[in-house]
Design an enzyme around this catalytic site. Structure first.
Site, PDB file in Angstrom:
ATOM      1  N   GLU A 181       0.884  -1.180   0.000  1.00 17.93           N
ATOM      2  CA  GLU A 181       0.000   0.000   0.000  1.00 17.93           C
ATOM      3  C   GLU A 181       0.913   1.219   0.000  1.00 17.93           C
ATOM      4  OE1 GLU A 181      -3.086   0.025  -0.390  1.00 17.93           O
ATOM      5  OE2 GLU A 181      -3.894  -1.873   0.327  1.00 17.93           O
ATOM      6  N   CYS A 224      -2.564   9.085   3.104  1.00 20.67           N
ATOM      7  CA  CYS A 224      -2.189   8.594   1.770  1.00 20.67           C
ATOM      8  C   CYS A 224      -3.278   8.897   0.756  1.00 20.67           C
ATOM      9  CB  CYS A 224      -1.902   7.102   1.822  1.00 20.67           C
ATOM     10  SG  CYS A 224      -3.286   6.150   2.437  1.00 20.67           S
TER      11      CYS A 224
HETATM   12  P1  NAD Z   1       8.414   4.864   4.471  1.00 21.71           P
HETATM   13  O1  NAD Z   1       8.297   4.093   3.203  1.00 21.71           O
HETATM   14  O2  NAD Z   1       9.586   5.734   4.668  1.00 21.71           O
HETATM   15  O3  NAD Z   1       8.407   3.857   5.721  1.00 21.71           O
HETATM   16  C1  NAD Z   1       7.373   2.924   5.900  1.00 21.71           C
HETATM   17  C2  NAD Z   1       7.871   1.810   6.797  1.00 21.71           C
HETATM   18  O4  NAD Z   1       8.892   1.068   6.127  1.00 21.71           O
HETATM   19  C3  NAD Z   1       8.483   2.280   8.110  1.00 21.71           C
HETATM   20  O5  NAD Z   1       8.110   1.378   9.130  1.00 21.71           O
HETATM   21  C4  NAD Z   1       9.979   2.184   7.821  1.00 21.71           C
HETATM   22  O6  NAD Z   1      10.756   2.030   8.982  1.00 21.71           O
HETATM   23  C5  NAD Z   1      10.021   0.927   6.973  1.00 21.71           C
HETATM   24  N1  NAD Z   1      11.207   0.775   6.101  1.00 21.71           N
HETATM   25  C6  NAD Z   1      12.068   1.734   5.688  1.00 21.71           C
HETATM   26  N2  NAD Z   1      12.997   1.181   4.847  1.00 21.71           N
HETATM   27  C7  NAD Z   1      12.691  -0.137   4.739  1.00 21.71           C
HETATM   28  C8  NAD Z   1      13.244  -1.213   3.997  1.00 21.71           C
HETATM   29  N3  NAD Z   1      14.312  -1.068   3.191  1.00 21.71           N
HETATM   30  N4  NAD Z   1      12.663  -2.434   4.091  1.00 21.71           N
HETATM   31  C9  NAD Z   1      11.575  -2.618   4.872  1.00 21.71           C
HETATM   32  N5  NAD Z   1      10.995  -1.627   5.605  1.00 21.71           N
HETATM   33  C10 NAD Z   1      11.545  -0.398   5.525  1.00 21.71           C
HETATM   34  O7  NAD Z   1       7.035   5.662   4.607  1.00 21.71           O
HETATM   35  P2  NAD Z   1       6.608   6.700   5.725  1.00 21.71           P
HETATM   36  O8  NAD Z   1       7.398   7.948   5.510  1.00 21.71           O
HETATM   37  O9  NAD Z   1       6.626   6.033   7.053  1.00 21.71           O
HETATM   38  O10 NAD Z   1       5.069   6.942   5.347  1.00 21.71           O
HETATM   39  C11 NAD Z   1       4.645   7.859   4.392  1.00 21.71           C
HETATM   40  C12 NAD Z   1       4.334   7.165   3.087  1.00 21.71           C
HETATM   41  O11 NAD Z   1       3.401   6.121   3.320  1.00 21.71           O
HETATM   42  C13 NAD Z   1       3.675   8.077   2.083  1.00 21.71           C
HETATM   43  O12 NAD Z   1       4.249   7.866   0.825  1.00 21.71           O
HETATM   44  C14 NAD Z   1       2.225   7.618   2.072  1.00 21.71           C
HETATM   45  O13 NAD Z   1       1.535   7.855   0.892  1.00 21.71           O
HETATM   46  C15 NAD Z   1       2.377   6.171   2.341  1.00 21.71           C
HETATM   47  N6  NAD Z   1       1.129   5.616   2.883  1.00 21.71           N
HETATM   48  C16 NAD Z   1       0.381   4.802   2.077  1.00 21.71           C
HETATM   49  C17 NAD Z   1      -0.818   4.294   2.540  1.00 21.71           C
HETATM   50  C18 NAD Z   1      -1.673   3.379   1.698  1.00 21.71           C
HETATM   51  O14 NAD Z   1      -2.519   2.686   2.254  1.00 21.71           O
HETATM   52  N7  NAD Z   1      -1.491   3.329   0.391  1.00 21.71           N
HETATM   53  C19 NAD Z   1      -1.263   4.617   3.816  1.00 21.71           C
HETATM   54  C20 NAD Z   1      -0.474   5.465   4.608  1.00 21.71           C
HETATM   55  C21 NAD Z   1       0.733   5.952   4.124  1.00 21.71           C
END
Ligand code: NAD
Length: 482
Positions: free
Chosen positions: A250, A284
């Site tokens: 997502e 999001c």
């Molecule tokens: P992010 O991608 O930076 O981090 C998300 C999660 O992934 C965190 O727990 C982070 O620690 C972890 N992570 C980071 N690097 C990783 C790796 N290499 N492997 C595995 N896990 C890793 O996102 P964010 O800044 O926490 O959240 C904001 C983003 O999330 C925005 O782009 C937003 O659109 C998206 N989002 C999407 C939805 C949806 O349902 N489509 C919902 C909420 C947020």
């Protein structure tokens, strides 16, 4: 993309949960309250070398958890009751680490309980395709094993339960890895739910990267359910492919709201406003590009700016606050940069436009006009409290512009004539398109997921439940030959 560094333990943070008990860690890391910009608590930094223990205990728990369906349903209902009764206690912690107003924090926790109850009641489908004198053929769904749930910082509890509830219902066990910006409430929930879930069924681990990447690469889990950015989602998808882990991704969005010429601006103004600004725009599926027919453009800009002027911005813990700080410094810097870039390219600021002069990451609701496609704040996912209002003339053209994005998460079409809006909605390429509301399809019963770079797979409803299973055919001669 976390910037926290780890330090040796001093005061005791809320522990991680593995095998139904505390998982002790050598290190901890600081958690910042975005309303002050200062560290207010610590979380355990689970080491990559502890993952073998965490996943093996989750795997062991899976062996018995998958077998007892009535127990699973009962446990999910009990977990929902525990969340509801702890909502008042947990909400201030969620506000302190995330920034959102207290009422919204409480709502996030109680809404998570709804998801648990919905999935407790949902049947895992079994379909008998043939059962006659010559053959028996059945299609069943088997759980996968251990699921890794990785979540972002905007809705740390609700988005975790979108994964936990269907995964557990289907018979999997779950290891949650919350964002390092907002792990505390989820750690507290992990501890709380030890009372109602068997040991190892739900583990919660926290820590800066590379913890998430190591969890995705670990040999035991059979599925990764990830919510976060498109950049990291791509890395997760690539890593999970190495041993064919199932994935649900997502990811980001840049969701258009399209207002046709017959919209009653005064009537829809509050709904449109909050569709972009709830959770300080860190949603999001928030409306992120507002396409408005040129004949009503000025009125929409005026209405949005007027509402922006009435919003109570403040520490989410403050009574009456409607709009908290942004969650973290990189996000705060990004919003400043995108607004600065827009102004540099000729945007007119109708409201907001600069951070508040106070501690913390406060950026007020910002309304921009004189903007169009091709500038970053319109083309990129800003994930913040900025509403660029873009004029259009022609319906076919606005659909083309809405679909020109690499993202395709949600969208909305607004018109006094619902039929006209429904017709246009069908032309927008995104996972959900709402009419006369934005995000109208967010409920446990409806599938939620992105097209194109917004992700793979869906959450919620029977479709989401199915994604925590593999399909299996059982076929042979008649079952009860007479
Ligand atoms: P992010 O991608 O930076 O981090 C998300 C999660 O992934 C965190 O727990 C982070 O620690 C972890 N992570 C980071 N690097 C990783 C790796 N290499 N492997 C595995 N896990 C890793 O996102 P964010 O800044 O926490 O959240 C904001 C983003 O999330 C925005 O782009 C937003 O659109 C998206 N989002 C999407 C939805 C949806 O349902 N489509 C919902 C909420 C947020």
């Amino acid at each position: 993309m976390t910037r926290q560094s780890t330090t040796r333990q001093g005061t005791e943070p809320t522990p991680a949960t593995a095998d139904g008990v505390d998982l002790s860690t050598a290190d901890k890391f600081g958690i910042v309250n975005p309303a002050t910009g200062r560290v207010f608590a610590h979380a355990p930094a689970v080491g990559v070398d502890q993952l073998d223990h965490v996943f093996s205990t989750a795997q062991r728990a899976y062996d018995s958890w998958q077998d007892d369906e009535p127990a699973r349903r009962a446990a999910l209902r009990a977990a929902a009751d525990r969340l509801d009764s702890a909502a008042d206690e947990l909400a201030p912690l969620l506000t302190a680490e995330q920034g959102k107003p207290l009422l919204h924090a409480r709502d996030e926790i109680t809404r998570s309980a709804l998801w648990l109850r919905y999935f407790a009641d949902l049947e895992v489908p079994r379909e008998i395709v043939r059962d006659d004198a010559e053959a028996y053929q059945e299609v069943v769904r088997r759980p996968l094993g251990v699921v890794v749930a990785i979540t972002p910082w905007n809705f740390p509890i609700m988005l975790a339960f979108w994964k936990i509830a269907p995964a557990l219902r289907a018979g999997n066990t779950v290891v949650v890895k919350p964002s390092p910006y907002t792990p505390l409430t989820m750690l507290a929930v992990g501890k709380l739910l030890r009372e109602v879930l068997p040991a190892g069924v739900l583990s919660v681990i926290s820590g800066p990267e590379p913890l998430g990447a190591a969890a995705v690469a670990h040999r035991i889990p059979r599925k990764v359910s990830f919510t976060g950015s498109t950049v990291v989602g791509r890395q997760v998808g690539i890593a999970a492919a190495a041993d064919f882990k199932r994935v649900t991704l997502e990811l980001g969005g840049n969701d258009p709201a399209i207002l046709l010429d017959d919209v009653d601006v005064d009537r829809i103004a509050p709904s449109l406003f909050w569709s972009a600004f709830v959770n300080s725009g860190q949603v999001c599926l928030g409306a992120k590009r507002i396409y408005v027919h040129h004949s009503i453009h000025a009125r929409v800009v005026e209405a949005m700016a007027a509402l922006a002027g009435t919003v109570v911005v403040g520490d989410g813990a403050m009574p009456g606050a409607q709009f908290g700080p942004l969650n973290n410094l990189p996000q705060f810097e990004r919003v400043k940069e995108l607004v600065g870039d827009a102004v540099h390219h000729g945007a007119a600021v109708a409201a907001g436009g600069a951070p508040l002069d106070r501690d913390g990451y406060f950026y007020p609701p910002t309304v921009l006009s004189a903007v169009t496609d091709g500038i970053r704040v319109v083309d990129e996912e800003q994930f913040g409290p900025v509403m660029p209002i873009v004029a259009f003339d022609d319906e076919a053209d606005v659909v083309r512009r809405a679909n020109a994005s690499a993202y395709g998460l949600t969208a909305s079409v607004w018109s006094a004539d619902p039929e006209r809006a429904y017709a246009l909605a069908a032309e927008v390429d995104s996972g959900q398109v709402s009419v006369n509301v934005h995000g109208g399809g967010i409920m446990p019963t409806l599938p939620f997921g992105g097209h194109k770079d917004s992700g793979i797979g869906v959450e919620n409803g029977p479709w989401g439940l199915a994604s925590y299973t593999d399909i299996q055919v059982i076929a042979g001669p008649p079952r009860n030959p007479s």
